[in-house]
Design a protein around this motif. Structure first.
Motif, PDB file in Angstrom:
ATOM      1  N   VAL A 196     -23.663 -12.459 -15.052  1.00 23.17           N
ATOM      2  CA  VAL A 196     -22.314 -12.865 -14.559  1.00 23.17           C
ATOM      3  C   VAL A 196     -21.466 -11.664 -14.771  1.00 23.17           C
ATOM      4  N   LYS A 197     -20.648 -11.765 -13.731  1.00 24.63           N
ATOM      5  CA  LYS A 197     -19.746 -10.661 -13.566  1.00 24.63           C
ATOM      6  C   LYS A 197     -18.194 -11.051 -13.461  1.00 24.63           C
ATOM      7  N   LYS A 198     -17.434 -10.565 -14.376  1.00 25.30           N
ATOM      8  CA  LYS A 198     -16.096 -11.316 -14.248  1.00 25.30           C
ATOM      9  C   LYS A 198     -15.076  -9.999 -13.560  1.00 25.30           C
ATOM     10  N   ILE A 199     -14.204 -10.758 -12.543  1.00 21.64           N
ATOM     11  CA  ILE A 199     -13.636  -9.707 -11.696  1.00 21.64           C
ATOM     12  C   ILE A 199     -12.076 -10.103 -11.799  1.00 21.64           C
ATOM     13  N   ASN A 200     -11.330  -9.235 -12.004  1.00 19.27           N
ATOM     14  CA  ASN A 200      -9.770  -9.504 -11.854  1.00 19.27           C
ATOM     15  C   ASN A 200      -9.410  -9.493 -10.287  1.00 19.27           C
ATOM     16  N   PHE A 201      -8.592 -10.657 -10.030  1.00 21.57           N
ATOM     17  CA  PHE A 201      -8.319 -11.170  -8.532  1.00 21.57           C
ATOM     18  C   PHE A 201      -6.788 -11.218  -8.555  1.00 21.57           C
ATOM     19  N   TYR A 202      -6.185 -10.797  -7.802  1.00 18.33           N
ATOM     20  CA  TYR A 202      -4.597 -10.790  -7.608  1.00 18.33           C
ATOM     21  C   TYR A 202      -4.234 -11.152  -6.288  1.00 18.33           C
ATOM     22  N   GLU A 203      -3.301 -12.412  -6.364  1.00 19.56           N
ATOM     23  CA  GLU A 203      -2.621 -12.773  -4.975  1.00 19.56           C
ATOM     24  C   GLU A 203      -1.206 -12.015  -5.032  1.00 19.56           C
ATOM     25  N   ILE A 204      -0.738 -11.129  -4.144  1.00 17.14           N
ATOM     26  CA  ILE A 204       0.547 -10.539  -4.182  1.00 17.14           C
ATOM     27  C   ILE A 204       1.208 -10.608  -2.799  1.00 17.14           C
ATOM     28  N   GLU A 205       2.371 -11.062  -2.735  1.00 13.67           N
ATOM     29  CA  GLU A 205       3.176 -11.227  -1.456  1.00 13.67           C
ATOM     30  C   GLU A 205       3.991  -9.810  -1.493  1.00 13.67           C
ATOM     31  N   VAL A 206       3.860  -9.163  -0.330  1.00 19.59           N
ATOM     32  CA  VAL A 206       4.492  -7.849  -0.059  1.00 19.59           C
ATOM     33  C   VAL A 206       5.409  -7.994   0.963  1.00 19.59           C
ATOM     34  N   ASP A 207       6.844  -7.591   0.607  1.00 14.56           N
ATOM     35  CA  ASP A 207       7.696  -7.573   1.918  1.00 14.56           C
ATOM     36  C   ASP A 207       7.837  -6.377   2.554  1.00 14.56           C
ATOM     37  N   VAL A 208       7.007  -6.009   3.624  1.00 10.68           N
ATOM     38  CA  VAL A 208       7.216  -4.906   4.097  1.00 10.68           C
ATOM     39  C   VAL A 208       7.130  -5.048   5.717  1.00 10.68           C
ATOM     40  N   ASN A 209       7.286  -4.168   6.763  1.00 10.23           N
ATOM     41  CA  ASN A 209       7.250  -4.573   8.038  1.00 10.23           C
ATOM     42  C   ASN A 209       5.794  -4.356   8.666  1.00 10.23           C
ATOM     43  N   SER A 210       4.884  -4.006   8.229  1.00  7.54           N
ATOM     44  CA  SER A 210       3.656  -4.166   8.871  1.00  7.54           C
ATOM     45  C   SER A 210       2.487  -4.177   7.808  1.00  7.54           C
ATOM     46  N   ALA A 211       1.474  -4.646   8.374  1.00  4.39           N
ATOM     47  CA  ALA A 211       0.222  -4.904   7.562  1.00  4.39           C
ATOM     48  C   ALA A 211      -0.325  -3.533   6.831  1.00  4.39           C
ATOM     49  N   GLU A 212      -0.087  -2.533   7.803  1.00  5.44           N
ATOM     50  CA  GLU A 212      -0.552  -1.192   7.209  1.00  5.44           C
ATOM     51  C   GLU A 212       0.181  -0.683   6.099  1.00  5.44           C
ATOM     52  N   ASN A 213       1.643  -1.011   6.072  1.00  2.13           N
ATOM     53  CA  ASN A 213       2.320  -0.808   5.044  1.00  2.13           C
ATOM     54  C   ASN A 213       2.033  -1.513   3.716  1.00  2.13           C
ATOM     55  N   ALA A 214       1.721  -2.492   4.007  1.00  3.75           N
ATOM     56  CA  ALA A 214       1.527  -3.567   3.113  1.00  3.75           C
ATOM     57  C   ALA A 214       0.129  -3.083   2.287  1.00  3.75           C
ATOM     58  N   LYS A 215      -0.769  -2.628   3.133  1.00  2.34           N
ATOM     59  CA  LYS A 215      -2.053  -1.933   2.493  1.00  2.34           C
ATOM     60  C   LYS A 215      -1.859  -0.854   1.641  1.00  2.34           C
ATOM     61  N   ALA A 216      -0.878  -0.085   2.181  1.00  3.67           N
ATOM     62  CA  ALA A 216      -0.382   1.254   1.613  1.00  3.67           C
ATOM     63  C   ALA A 216       0.169   0.936   0.189  1.00  3.67           C
ATOM     64  N   VAL A 217       1.227   0.123   0.202  1.00  2.00           N
ATOM     65  CA  VAL A 217       1.943  -0.295  -1.005  1.00  2.00           C
ATOM     66  C   VAL A 217       0.895  -0.713  -2.125  1.00  2.00           C
ATOM     67  N   ILE A 218       0.017  -1.575  -1.523  1.00  2.68           N
ATOM     68  CA  ILE A 218      -1.009  -2.169  -2.538  1.00  2.68           C
ATOM     69  C   ILE A 218      -2.105  -1.224  -3.132  1.00  2.68           C
TER      70      ILE A 218
END
Lengths: 86, 86
Positions: free
Chosen positions: B37-59
């Protein structure tokens, strides 16, 4: 046969997600443009049964009894067969 | 624009997963045919930026600074655009 179950246990809508809210506050304090952080408990479990249906049934039961609290949690289960080629 | 980032923070191979091991023991005590059994921490986060690349960089930055400990954790990020149709 071995199956891998991926179990996702999250709080129902309306239930306070304290861990998510705390993470959100910390991210905002650090200056990140984020909103609505949700913390989800995720488990990867290997199950030794003879079919994917049985694996799902076993994990559903485990969710009800141990992994989730049906009053406050929703859960989702995905089962995939594991490759035993080695 | 809003993007949804799904972040998965898991322990590196070789690092003791105490929560996973405890869950595994409990499931076995209850009679379930499970292993690993493996426990994984999972987050769903809303990011307010202008592109998917920026969102990925922020996260990615947030993972390095807050969500994960690079000594013991691996992390994965998936970014999807959110539907603002309402």
């Amino acid at each position: 046969m071995k199956f891998k179950a991926e179990v996702r246990v999250e709080l129902k809508p309306g239930v306070l997600d304290a861990e998510g809210k705390t993470t959100q506050k910390s991210l905002k304090l650090l200056g990140y443009p984020v909103s609505n952080v949700k913390k989800i408990n995720f488990y990867e479990i290997e199950v030794d049964v003879n079919s994917a249906e049985n694996a799902k049934a076993v994990i559903e039961d485990a969710c009800r009894r141990l992994l989730a609290n049906p009053v406050i949690h929703n859960y989702g289960i995905e089962v995939t067969e594991m490759n035993n080629s080695i």
